[in-house]
Design a protein around this motif. Sequence first.
Motif, PDB file in Angstrom:
ATOM      1  N   ARG C 298       0.828  -1.201   0.000  1.00  0.00           N
ATOM      2  CA  ARG C 298       0.000   0.000   0.000  1.00  0.00           C
ATOM      3  C   ARG C 298       0.862   1.250   0.000  1.00  0.00           C
ATOM      4  O   ARG C 298       0.628   2.188  -0.724  1.00  0.00           O
ATOM      5  CB  ARG C 298      -0.907  -0.032   1.227  1.00  0.00           C
ATOM      6  N   ARG C 299       1.857   1.210   0.868  1.00  0.00           N
ATOM      7  CA  ARG C 299       2.744   2.367   0.979  1.00  0.00           C
ATOM      8  C   ARG C 299       3.354   2.740  -0.361  1.00  0.00           C
ATOM      9  O   ARG C 299       3.324   3.869  -0.778  1.00  0.00           O
ATOM     10  CB  ARG C 299       3.868   2.046   1.967  1.00  0.00           C
ATOM     11  N   TRP C 301       2.433   2.109  -3.327  1.00  0.00           N
ATOM     12  CA  TRP C 301       1.520   2.679  -4.310  1.00  0.00           C
ATOM     13  C   TRP C 301       1.223   4.140  -3.996  1.00  0.00           C
ATOM     14  O   TRP C 301       1.282   5.002  -4.844  1.00  0.00           O
ATOM     15  CB  TRP C 301       0.219   1.884  -4.294  1.00  0.00           C
ATOM     16  N   ARG C 302       0.967   4.376  -2.711  1.00  0.00           N
ATOM     17  CA  ARG C 302       0.578   5.734  -2.337  1.00  0.00           C
ATOM     18  C   ARG C 302       1.696   6.721  -2.655  1.00  0.00           C
ATOM     19  O   ARG C 302       1.461   7.783  -3.200  1.00  0.00           O
ATOM     20  CB  ARG C 302       0.228   5.743  -0.838  1.00  0.00           C
ATOM     21  N   ARG C 305       2.112   7.340  -6.354  1.00  0.00           N
ATOM     22  CA  ARG C 305       1.077   8.173  -6.935  1.00  0.00           C
ATOM     23  C   ARG C 305       1.294   9.646  -6.583  1.00  0.00           C
ATOM     24  O   ARG C 305       1.031  10.529  -7.375  1.00  0.00           O
ATOM     25  CB  ARG C 305      -0.275   7.710  -6.413  1.00  0.00           C
TER      26      ARG C 305
END
Lengths: 655, 261, 308
Positions: C298-299, C301-302, C305
């Motif tokens: 998750r990290r 990807w965030r 982005r």
Amino acid sequence: MEQLLGFAIPGVPYGCAYAIFAVGLCLTYQTTGVFNFGYGGQAYASAYVFTWLTQVRGWSTWGAFVFSVVVLGPGLGLLLDRFLFRRIPSTNTTAKIVTGLSLLVGIPSLLSVLFGNRNLVGAPSIGFDPNTVYFHLGSDVPVNGIYLSAVVGTVAMLVVLVVLLRGTRLGLEMRAAAESRRLVQLDGVNADRVTATAWAISGLMAGLAGVLLAPAEATVQSQDYITLMVAAIAAAAWAALRSMPVAAVVGVFIGVVSLTAQGYLPTSSLWYSAVLPALPFIVLVGALVFVPGLRRLDESKDPLSSVDPPPPPPTADIRTPQIDRFVRAGWWLALLAFVVSMLTWIPSGWETVLNQGLAYSVIFLSITLLTGTAGQLSLAQATLAGVAAFTAAQLALHFGLNFLVGGLVGALAAACVAAVLAVGSLRLRGLGLALMTLAAALLFDVAVFPAHAVSGGTGGVTIERRWLGFDLAAPNGHSYFVLAVIVLFLCAGGVSLVQRGTVGRFLAAMRGSETGAAGIGVNLPWQRILAFALAGALAGVGGTLLVVQETVVAPAQFDYQLSLAFVVIVVTTGVGTVEGAIQAGMGLVVVQELLQYAPQRFQGLTFVLFAAGALTYAAHPEGMVELEKRRWTARAERALARRARSTAPAVTGRP
Amino acid sequence: MRRPTGGIGGLLEVRGVSKSFGGRVAVDGVDLSVGGGESVGLVGPNGAGKTTLFNCICGQLRPDKGSIVFCGRELSRLSPWRRARLGIGRTFQRIEVFPELTVRDHLLVADRVRHRSGRANLWRDLSNRAAPSAEELGRVEGVLSMVGLVELADVPVAALDLGTCRLVELARALVGEPSLLLADEPSSGLDERETREVASVLRALQLTRGMAVLLVEHDLAMVEAVVDRVVVMDLGCVVASGAFADVMAEHAVRRAYLGTA
Amino acid sequence: MSAEVPPVPPNATVPPNATVPPNATVLEVEDLQAGYGPYRALFGVSFTVEHGEAVALLGPNGAGKSTVARVVSGLVRPSAGRVRLEGRDVTGFAPWRIARAGLAHVPEGRAVFTTLSVEENLVLALGRRGSRGDVAASLAAVYERFGVLADLRRHRAGTLSGGQQRLLSLAKVLAVPPRVLVADELSLGLAPSVVDDVYENLVALRGAGAALLVVEQQVERALALASRAVVLDHGSVAYDGPVAGAMEAVARVFAGPGVTSASGTRGADTVGVGARTWVAARGGNRPMTGYGEEPGRRRSWRTSRRRS
């Protein structure tokens, strides 16, 4: 001044009828939460029976008045309450709208079945003689019995209503029930009886409005009552369906202003021919845009609304893969058999009928996509079909463009119109959205389609053979059929691909729960615009197909009332599936054709049948045909399971 | 096990948010912050303004005053779906599932929103290329097994009980890989056992995936099991904040909850 | 506003009912199960309220207190169980029938008609009484008791403050004293002085012979009024008995098992157990895997982005 009065006076009966109607709509909406689209049908029923009793049966005016207004009006209201609306959960907005629409479509048809197709003329006015001039306003503006009875009847009705609501215990209970049906019960008030009373009173008002309006027109026609309905909706909308005085004032205003302006505007101007007839719809659109209360219609103000359980989801359609294979094979077989039959033994008369059914099916697919998949109710699909057909016709007329190519351009135009409609109503949902699309349909019906530049007048544009390729207009060829089957096949395939694909799942998510869909980041405004545009394009393709078959493009083919009927028809067979749309299209034309063999009066039975089917929408939102199919599937699955237990699986035939 | 980073320079910063309804002040200048990977419980008696504040954060309501900043972006003017795309996942008090879609479809929809939104979805549908790829299915399968829904993946949620629907909502939110999960009374309507299950799943996700959680909940046992820090509201204001056991011992909290002086 | 609360006027006492002996059971709830659609709120609740008795119905939010009140007054139909009013089975009756049978319910939150005037609210509650004189006399009695309302009689109830609205809803009940009053969260969102007012009226009503079922979050207030308490937890009765033991039961339910038993936070152990039970309960035996998978994804990807 006298000229003004002279023009304004003829508007009075209309204004009065609009006012009574608007107040009645507000009354039912307030006390029962139902926006009764069937109100126009109720008024028409009273007017029809009143005229029939006096002109055909020779009853006295007062006897007929008592029967049609005092007995039939409230009686009809009570029946609707008892057997229809009371059974719909208060949270199911779509079911309430669909039920009202099926009444609006079904009641006039039912009357013509019951009484035969007859022209009822010369309805008497109540209490005053229509041909006597009672007095003059100013020096020479005559006031005859029609106007006098309209004014007296309306004022009396509204006074009685005000006294009832403000001065009696029943009125107090009704006002309390309007705020919360549950809270009022805690005070020991029988809310069901209060609701029934409200329905009876609103029925009485519908009857009165109908009978007052009857003598103002030469013949009693259902169209006038649906127009009356729309003007009243516009008035009620400005009152946010709440304030009855505002509704009454706007109602009178619409009636009087439209006829006054009619007197002043030069008959040749665009204002006279296009804008004036559209006045009620312009007023309605104005209300939908500017009255903030209409955006929150579906939000409950009842402090005890959390007592209601959420609406039940429709029964899930799950088939085992085995049955699914058979069903799919069955569909291919049926398609093959149909095509072969059409090309070989079916007589050309029936081929024409079935061809029409194919075209309707394409239009109905737009409702499958928009209402069934995306959960948005549009009452303008026939209009969008018309937009495409007229576009194609004008392109052919002026530029000699091939009609089929023009049809595609037209479908694009319809998609654009639909998208604009969607953008304009992004803040509306449920009832507000339904009203917005209805207003758009009426606007086109009254102001755009009859314009000479669009349709060449009411006669329409005849489609010439040179505009069509493939010898489509040949009387005995099958080329139209082949074209229609291919188009339907492509459209049905497209819709089912979309339903199964990403867009369809996004739309299904939006229909299932807008809040939930927004919670995972679905772009709701965009999905809505996309659904409207796709549905508009489908309707456009179907509309073009339809006019090619009928070789003429005329406004009557895309009457706004058809839009209402279309929704009712598709909802009856099954709004969620592609099969539902095709069954609706074929069913409509086949039933209509079969009724040709029945006596004249039964022509209206088609709509009665479909309207009756749509009345079950609240209980079975998946549609009657779909419901039966699911039952059969379930039976087949049980049989399969039994067989699997006893012997090796060997299944024959389609379930 | 990753420990919370605390509220400094938090992921979500609520500053001075007020909201009133027709003269009645429901939320009165509330400050609240949730750090990255932190789990915060928002509790308080009925009518304390928890739900109003919550709805302001996720976009159902627009606050009258104050600012809500998420990852450095001001949220106040964004619609709910835009907030979701910024990485705020949420579950609902009254479940908001899509009745006719299967459990797997719920997750696939969320996955498509997250990964393929704005691409030519319509064209892919019409050319029959909409079937989920192995990669997508793998992602979805991962979340399903994490929440324990693998057996039920192909059942339409209309056929599921409420407790399972809550897990579906949770799984659907997780597919979006949120950096903050807003959970609105996940125990409402569930019995004790189901509440424990939802709580344990939430806690495990917060600890293992480093996802921040803001939990609005009545069931204090559940709050205790899930959160690092608890914020107590009463009459529209924050009355206490801190570790669960400390806060529950506080005078003001006991009074707000029990009415004891 | 909290100043004067005159004693109950003589004409406002509960009319004696010949068929019901004193100390008979006025309200009996038996194995009640109820919910809202898929939401289950009550899992078999039973208790009784005796004649002239005040019972406090306590428990944390979401325990099902309001649902009990709603089922008793007929707003929610129970899926199982019985409700008896003075021995008569009223299960599934419409709310207005139950109201006419002598049960008054003041629901939680706004319980007055905001679009009606104060006087209209009261007239509505007075029911279909015979003559105008009766109504006028009853109104006068109410106004004598609630001086505030007399001054506001022509105002729309929606313009009243929250406390005044609550007093109005009580006045509606007292206008025709019921045999049983079900009061749902009367103190909610009110200033303490107003709550005092409200409770004094409840005491007066009990003195007049009505049985009370008081749903309340402010435990001490309710216990001061009541003679008996029923504590709900997760839709079941956790305690039913004298007031003396109620406080402890409330504290137990309020704190939850975690606080009293183990003071530490629940670790991964509990997590696994809870989740496994859930899967097992549905017949699956799939072990819970996946918690440890891809912790860092998750990290990444965030951050990627945000960079773009």
